[in-house]
Write a protein that holds these residues in place. Structure first.
Motif, PDB file in Angstrom:
ATOM      1  N   PRO A  13       0.811  -1.239   0.000  1.00  0.00           N
ATOM      2  CA  PRO A  13       0.000   0.000   0.000  1.00  0.00           C
ATOM      3  C   PRO A  13       0.833   1.272   0.000  1.00  0.00           C
ATOM      4  O   PRO A  13       0.486   2.241  -0.691  1.00  0.00           O
ATOM      5  N   LEU A  14       1.943   1.293   0.747  1.00  0.00           N
ATOM      6  CA  LEU A  14       2.740   2.517   0.809  1.00  0.00           C
ATOM      7  C   LEU A  14       3.465   2.790  -0.509  1.00  0.00           C
ATOM      8  O   LEU A  14       3.760   3.946  -0.830  1.00  0.00           O
ATOM      9  N   TYR A  15       3.765   1.751  -1.261  1.00  0.00           N
ATOM     10  CA  TYR A  15       4.346   1.917  -2.596  1.00  0.00           C
ATOM     11  C   TYR A  15       3.397   2.720  -3.478  1.00  0.00           C
ATOM     12  O   TYR A  15       3.794   3.663  -4.176  1.00  0.00           O
ATOM     13  N   ARG A  16       2.111   2.380  -3.420  1.00  0.00           N
ATOM     14  CA  ARG A  16       1.112   3.108  -4.219  1.00  0.00           C
ATOM     15  C   ARG A  16       0.846   4.498  -3.656  1.00  0.00           C
ATOM     16  O   ARG A  16       0.667   5.464  -4.398  1.00  0.00           O
ATOM     17  N   ILE A  17       0.811   4.605  -2.330  1.00  0.00           N
ATOM     18  CA  ILE A  17       0.556   5.906  -1.703  1.00  0.00           C
ATOM     19  C   ILE A  17       1.666   6.896  -2.051  1.00  0.00           C
ATOM     20  O   ILE A  17       1.403   8.065  -2.352  1.00  0.00           O
ATOM     21  N   SER A  18       2.922   6.434  -2.021  1.00  0.00           N
ATOM     22  CA  SER A  18       4.039   7.333  -2.334  1.00  0.00           C
ATOM     23  C   SER A  18       3.972   7.833  -3.779  1.00  0.00           C
ATOM     24  O   SER A  18       4.280   8.993  -4.058  1.00  0.00           O
ATOM     25  N   LEU A  19       3.534   6.959  -4.696  1.00  0.00           N
ATOM     26  CA  LEU A  19       3.376   7.383  -6.096  1.00  0.00           C
ATOM     27  C   LEU A  19       2.288   8.440  -6.213  1.00  0.00           C
ATOM     28  O   LEU A  19       2.479   9.485  -6.856  1.00  0.00           O
ATOM     29  N   CYS A  20       1.132   8.187  -5.599  1.00  0.00           N
ATOM     30  CA  CYS A  20       0.026   9.149  -5.661  1.00  0.00           C
ATOM     31  C   CYS A  20       0.405  10.473  -5.022  1.00  0.00           C
ATOM     32  O   CYS A  20       0.082  11.546  -5.553  1.00  0.00           O
ATOM     33  N   ALA A  21       1.073  10.421  -3.874  1.00  0.00           N
ATOM     34  CA  ALA A  21       1.457  11.652  -3.185  1.00  0.00           C
ATOM     35  C   ALA A  21       2.390  12.486  -4.049  1.00  0.00           C
ATOM     36  O   ALA A  21       2.251  13.722  -4.112  1.00  0.00           O
ATOM     37  N   SER A  22       3.332  11.843  -4.730  1.00  0.00           N
ATOM     38  CA  SER A  22       4.238  12.572  -5.624  1.00  0.00           C
ATOM     39  C   SER A  22       3.465  13.267  -6.735  1.00  0.00           C
ATOM     40  O   SER A  22       3.739  14.424  -7.078  1.00  0.00           O
ATOM     41  N   ILE A  23       2.495  12.554  -7.298  1.00  0.00           N
ATOM     42  CA  ILE A  23       1.694  13.116  -8.391  1.00  0.00           C
ATOM     43  C   ILE A  23       0.895  14.326  -7.910  1.00  0.00           C
ATOM     44  O   ILE A  23       0.898  15.401  -8.546  1.00  0.00           O
ATOM     45  N   TYR A  24       0.212  14.194  -6.779  1.00  0.00           N
ATOM     46  CA  TYR A  24      -0.647  15.285  -6.305  1.00  0.00           C
ATOM     47  C   TYR A  24       0.158  16.446  -5.735  1.00  0.00           C
ATOM     48  O   TYR A  24      -0.317  17.590  -5.752  1.00  0.00           O
ATOM     49  N   LEU A  25       1.357  16.177  -5.252  1.00  0.00           N
ATOM     50  CA  LEU A  25       2.210  17.277  -4.819  1.00  0.00           C
ATOM     51  C   LEU A  25       2.704  18.094  -6.012  1.00  0.00           C
ATOM     52  O   LEU A  25       2.868  19.317  -5.902  1.00  0.00           O
ATOM     53  N   ILE A  26       2.934  17.434  -7.135  1.00  0.00           N
ATOM     54  CA  ILE A  26       3.285  18.172  -8.353  1.00  0.00           C
ATOM     55  C   ILE A  26       2.134  19.094  -8.757  1.00  0.00           C
ATOM     56  O   ILE A  26       2.341  20.243  -9.163  1.00  0.00           O
ATOM     57  N   GLY A  36       0.061  20.351  -6.628  1.00  0.00           N
ATOM     58  CA  GLY A  36       0.121  21.423  -5.633  1.00  0.00           C
ATOM     59  C   GLY A  36       1.137  22.479  -6.003  1.00  0.00           C
ATOM     60  O   GLY A  36       0.883  23.683  -5.859  1.00  0.00           O
ATOM     61  N   VAL A  37       2.302  22.062  -6.487  1.00  0.00           N
ATOM     62  CA  VAL A  37       3.328  23.010  -6.934  1.00  0.00           C
ATOM     63  C   VAL A  37       2.792  23.853  -8.089  1.00  0.00           C
ATOM     64  O   VAL A  37       3.015  25.072  -8.154  1.00  0.00           O
ATOM     65  N   ALA A  38       2.070  23.204  -9.013  1.00  0.00           N
ATOM     66  CA  ALA A  38       1.525  23.914 -10.172  1.00  0.00           C
ATOM     67  C   ALA A  38       0.490  24.956  -9.746  1.00  0.00           C
ATOM     68  O   ALA A  38       0.462  26.074 -10.271  1.00  0.00           O
ATOM     69  N   VAL A  39      -0.370  24.592  -8.802  1.00  0.00           N
ATOM     70  CA  VAL A  39      -1.375  25.537  -8.312  1.00  0.00           C
ATOM     71  C   VAL A  39      -0.695  26.731  -7.638  1.00  0.00           C
ATOM     72  O   VAL A  39      -1.084  27.892  -7.851  1.00  0.00           O
ATOM     73  N   GLU A  40       0.323  26.455  -6.821  1.00  0.00           N
ATOM     74  CA  GLU A  40       1.042  27.531  -6.140  1.00  0.00           C
ATOM     75  C   GLU A  40       1.675  28.492  -7.137  1.00  0.00           C
ATOM     76  O   GLU A  40       1.587  29.718  -6.983  1.00  0.00           O
ATOM     77  N   ARG A  41       2.284  27.977  -8.199  1.00  0.00           N
ATOM     78  CA  ARG A  41       2.916  28.836  -9.214  1.00  0.00           C
ATOM     79  C   ARG A  41       1.861  29.569 -10.045  1.00  0.00           C
ATOM     80  O   ARG A  41       2.083  30.696 -10.482  1.00  0.00           O
TER      81      ARG A  41
END
Length: 441
Positions: free
Chosen positions: A148-161, A163-168
């Motif tokens: 499960p954490l393997y998948r969670i880490s992938l999703c978190a990376s995607i959604y944080l990107i 988040g970076v886009a929204v901030e910019r």
């Protein structure tokens, strides 16, 4: 032959599964060594195109695939190790006082989850390609930790990107709102926390998809072992085998949540940011039709009249800084698109053909084409590569990051030189003296 999944009762004791000379399990190829390649092909497929997995793994084409698998697995592990070093160094640079801002704090979170993804990807590569090197303890923890954490880490990376886009987007296209928001504390948490929460919620059922089972194996009747032993293996749960769950969550739901939506959001936001930057670079006039293309407004006058030269210079410097951070985002997102597009395309192929795959599975067969197995090797490696390229991207796109990285590198060199000097002085029995210029370099 009999077995017991609970670890009690009868055990597997079929001697035909072993090479009796070495007492090691036979490979699929060895089990079917008496069959010619043509015979294997004739027995392989049925009229619906489903194939026997055991026989398929004995074919020459699959043996070639396994050779490529080992090579790609070694490359994946090496890339992952290098990526971990890169990400750790990037985190050190981004945590410097000079680099402190909301954008960089989100990037720190991106690097942390990318590093977690690299760790899980490398461990999973060992599990699939170097089975004997994968600890039994890890198999027991796989359903509740690794998987499960393997998948969670992938999703978190995607959604944080995202988040970076929204901030910019707010920084470049909504500067007035952005300046007001800067006064609020913990702004980065407004992007980081939702990304993590969404990732966990999307993968909650991953904790229920697999289970570790102990299987009793006793080959004492074959003259190979005197005692019984228990082998741990992984198997899907009833939830994971449910047809509707596979179709609506495992395929279409997953590709929509981690493919279609992120790609669309990132494409729209970054297109707006790019148009704004291009207008600034070209010195475009602030006409109403250009404002719709997200061109940030520029005021040449303050409330009391003309801006002073110092104010004008400070505002120009801040604008250049914001634009530079936007370039980091654009480069990061471009790399994301390149590395994740094969994953999206293969997931779409699987989703479109999932009913045929499941029909074959219900007959105890498979329909996964060989080219798809090769493509999954590429998909896995590209995800590892994407999580490993943060430092090169920042060094290429951000002048500020590059300058701070050079300072960190010099500080690290000075630190190691200092320790080396102390150790050599201590070993020679001489008084420890430190040149001040060594520290200041």
């Amino acid at each position: 032959m009999s077995n017991d999944s609970g670890g009690t009762g009868t055990c597997i004791s079929d001697c035909s599964l072993l090479d009796l000379d070495t007492c090691t399990p036979l490979t699929n190829k060895e089990m079917n060594a008496h069959l010619e390649e043509k015979e294997l092909q004739s027995l392989l497929y049925d009229l619906e195109g489903c194939y026997n997995s055991t026989i398929f793994r004995s074919t020459q084409s699959y043996q070639s695939y396994e050779s490529v698998l080992i090579s790609i697995s070694i490359l994946t592990i090496l890339t992952g190790l290098l990526g971990l070093v890169f990400n750790l160094f990037a985190i050190v640079v981004l945590t410097r006082k000079e680099m402190k801002n909301c954008f960089n704090q989100i990037l720190i979170a991106v690097n942390i989850f990318d590093s977690l993804h690299l760790l899980f990807a490398m461990v999973d590569t060992v599990r699939t390609s170097f089975v004997s090197a994968y600890p039994k303890m890890f198999l027991l923890a796989f359903p509740y930790f690794h998987y499960p954490l393997y998948r969670i880490s992938l999703c978190a990376s995607i959604y944080l990107i995202i988040g970076v886009a929204v901030e910019r987007y707010f920084a470049v296209c909504k500067p007035h709102y952005y300046r007001e928001a800067q006064a609020k504390g913990f702004r980065s948490f407004r992007y980081i926390v939702p990304s993590i929460v969404i990732s966990v919620l999307l993968n909650t059922t991953r904790f229920l998809e697999t289970e570790a089972v102990k299987m009793c194996v006793d080959f004492s009747v074959c003259g190979c072992h005197d005692l019984e032993e228990y082998v741990v293996y992984l198997k899907p749960t009833s939830l994971r085998l449910t047809r509707d769950y596979i179709i609506y969550y495992g395929t279409w739901g997953w590709i929509i949540a981690t493919g279609f939506i992120p790609f669309l959001v990132l494409l729209v936001l970054n297109l707006q940011i790019y148009l704004a930057l291009r207008a600034v670079w070209n010195g475009a006039s602030q006409e109403p039709n250009q404002r719709r293309a997200c061109v940030p407004p520029t005021n040449n006058n303050d409330e009391n009249g003309e801006l002073t030269e110092q104010q004008r210079q400070r505002r120009a410097n801040q604008q250049n800084k914001e634009n530079n951070l936007a370039i980091v985002l654009l480069t990061t997102v471009l790399t994301f698109f390149v590395c994740h597009l094969p994953r999206v395309l293969t997931s779409v192929y699987e989703a479109v053909n999932i009913n045929e795959f499941l029909d074959c599975r219900e007959k105890g067969r498979d329909q996964t084409p060989l080219w798809y197995l090769y493509s999954m090797l590429l998909v896995t490696y590209l995800q590892v590569a994407n999580a490993s390229l943060n430092l090169p991207i920042y060094m290429f796109a951000s002048k500020s990051f590059k300058a701070n990285a050079v300072e960190v590198k010099n500080e690290m060199i000075s630190f190691f030189k200092l320790n080396s000097s102390r150790e050599s002085s201590a070993s020679s029995g001489e008084p420890i003296t430190v040149e001040m210029n060594l520290i200041q370099k």
